[in-house]
Design an enzyme around this catalytic site. Structure first.
Site, short mmCIF file in Angstrom:
data_model
loop_
_atom_site.label_atom_id
_atom_site.label_comp_id
_atom_site.label_asym_id
_atom_site.label_seq_id
_atom_site.Cartn_x
_atom_site.Cartn_y
_atom_site.Cartn_z
N GLY A 109 18.16 -0.81 42.15
CA GLY A 109 17.53 0.64 42.11
C GLY A 109 16.44 0.38 43.24
O GLY A 109 15.59 1.36 43.08
N GLY A 111 16.63 1.32 46.24
CA GLY A 111 16.88 2.12 47.37
C GLY A 111 17.68 1.61 48.41
O GLY A 111 17.51 1.88 49.68
N SER A 113 20.75 2.20 49.96
CA SER A 113 21.44 3.19 50.51
C SER A 113 20.63 3.84 51.48
O SER A 113 20.85 4.19 52.67
CB SER A 113 22.29 4.26 49.76
N ALA A 115 17.79 2.80 52.58
CA ALA A 115 17.25 1.84 53.53
C ALA A 115 18.35 1.66 54.57
O ALA A 115 18.03 1.40 55.84
CB ALA A 115 16.72 0.29 52.92
N ASP A 156 12.68 7.61 48.92
CA ASP A 156 13.06 6.24 49.08
C ASP A 156 13.35 6.31 50.67
O ASP A 156 13.09 5.26 51.36
CB ASP A 156 14.51 6.19 48.56
O1 PMV Z 1 17.08 6.22 40.85
P1 PMV Z 1 16.08 6.39 41.87
O2 PMV Z 1 15.32 4.91 42.06
O3 PMV Z 1 16.85 6.85 43.16
O4 PMV Z 1 14.82 7.48 41.81
C1 PMV Z 1 15.22 8.96 41.57
C2 PMV Z 1 13.94 9.51 41.45
C3 PMV Z 1 14.10 10.93 41.14
O5 PMV Z 1 12.73 11.63 41.15
C4 PMV Z 1 14.56 11.06 39.69
C5 PMV Z 1 14.88 11.67 42.20
C6 PMV Z 1 14.45 11.75 43.46
O6 PMV Z 1 15.34 11.79 44.49
O7 PMV Z 1 13.32 11.74 43.72
#
Ligand code: PMV
Length: 324
Positions: A109, A111, A113, A115, A156
């Site tokens: 998790g 990120g 994709s 990056a 991200d």
């Molecule tokens: O699951 P991740 O690591 O992609 O985090 C999602 C974070 C959220 O706030 C729930 C969604 C977003 O795009 O900000």
């Protein structure tokens, strides 16, 4: 024109503010020193050839005209859309060989994709001699991500683009670098892949059913982010830990915790962590925790004993950069 370019972009960890960021509140995200490398080479074909071992893509070929159309293999969606959007925006085209390789698992998790998307755009800009600002790289990447997955704040992408630690609002309306001392952070991986889209929809459903109570939770998370931003700048990690605990309570109220996350968070706290919370959508992936140097080993052993895998990462890593 250069024939081949290699770039790298960092992964991320959400420090504070997940979910509420989708409803207009700020979040704090940091880039981590786990990187995705993307190499792009011009070819004389009319095809995009993709190898992305991190997401199980081997020798994938698609004609340039058909990018983003027809059957798109899951792991190739972001790359295809990013290449298509870049070609359309700058009215260029070429056969391409693209290879992505990450030094972290796509399961964490972190990120990957995002990056990769930022990496592709930055690499193509260099290859086609388009001098894009970081803002332009972010904007084109955000357009791509929204096109592919429909939702997302873009936090991200911001981490991958600018690096460092950022105060961020949805779509990049506000992107402010926050400078801080080295964070005494540890990461515990649950071993479970979070389904971000399902969790985002679950929270949206809760908001529709209970708009007042849920709206209040978002606003409380927003105020924690404001306080955390000041606290981070001051380097008061005791207080930052307390804010993490408060943020976690609110995430539990949103229903995005999980048995595994709670297990790792409780173990870290019992072993003396200053604070701990999930990072990202919830339901799995990673938890983060702040801990003093004296207690770090004990706490990491506790995370391990509770079934987690401790990941060693440095925060505030450098944003996307050209490697070769
Ligand atoms: O699951 P991740 O690591 O992609 O985090 C999602 C974070 C959220 O706030 C729930 C969604 C977003 O795009 O900000």
């Amino acid at each position: 024109m250069r024939k081949k370019v290699k770039v790298s972009a960092p992964g991320k960890l959400m420090l504070f503010g997940e979910h509420a960021v989708l409803y207009g509140y700020p979040c704090l995200v940091t880039a981590v020193d786990c990187r995705m490398s993307v190499s792009v080479e011009e070819t004389k074909t009319n095809d995009l050839e993709l190898n992305a071992s991190d997401v199980g893509i081997k020798d994938y070929v698609k004609s340039i005209e058909k990018l983003g159309k027809g059957e798109v293999s899951k792991g190739a969606r972001f790359v295809e859309a990013a290449v298509k959007n870049f070609f359309q925006r700058f009215e260029v085209a070429s056969g391409l060989k693209v290879r992505t390789e990450s030094d972290f698992s796509s399961q964490f998790g972190f990120g990957g994709s995002s990056a990769a998307t930022v990496g592709i755009i930055a690499a193509l800009a260099n290859l086609f001699k388009k001098s894009l600002s970081r803002r332009q790289i972010f904007d084109l990447s955000y357009q791509t991500i929204i096109e592919v997955q429909g939702i997302g704040s873009g936090f991200d992408l911001a981490a991958a683009t600018w690096g460092g630690t950022l105060y961020f609002t949805k779509g990049g309306d506000k992107v402010r670098p926050i400078s801080h001392q080295k964070l005494p952070l540890s990461v515990g991986y649950t071993g479970i892949k979070a389904d971000t889209s399902a969790l985002v929809h679950q929270v949206a459903h809760l908001f529709r059913r209970k708009p007042k109570a849920t709206g209040r939770i978002f606003s409380e998370i927003g105020s924690i982010v404001e306080r955390a931003t000041k606290t981070l700048k001051n380097g008061d990690f005791q207080k930052l830990g307390k804010l993490m605990d408060l943020n976690q309570k609110l995430l539990d109220k949103l229903g995005v915790g999980s048995k595994e996350l709670t297990g790792l968070i409780s173990a870290a706290k019992a072993a003396g962590a200053l604070g701990a919370k999930l990072s990202g959508a919830g339901g799995g992936d990673c938890m983060i925790t702040l801990v003093s140097e004296e207690k770090r080993r004990k706490m990491e052993r506790a995370i391990d004993a509770a079934g987690g895998k401790v990941l060693r990462v440095q925060t505030a890593a450098e944003g996307v950069k050209i490697e070769e």
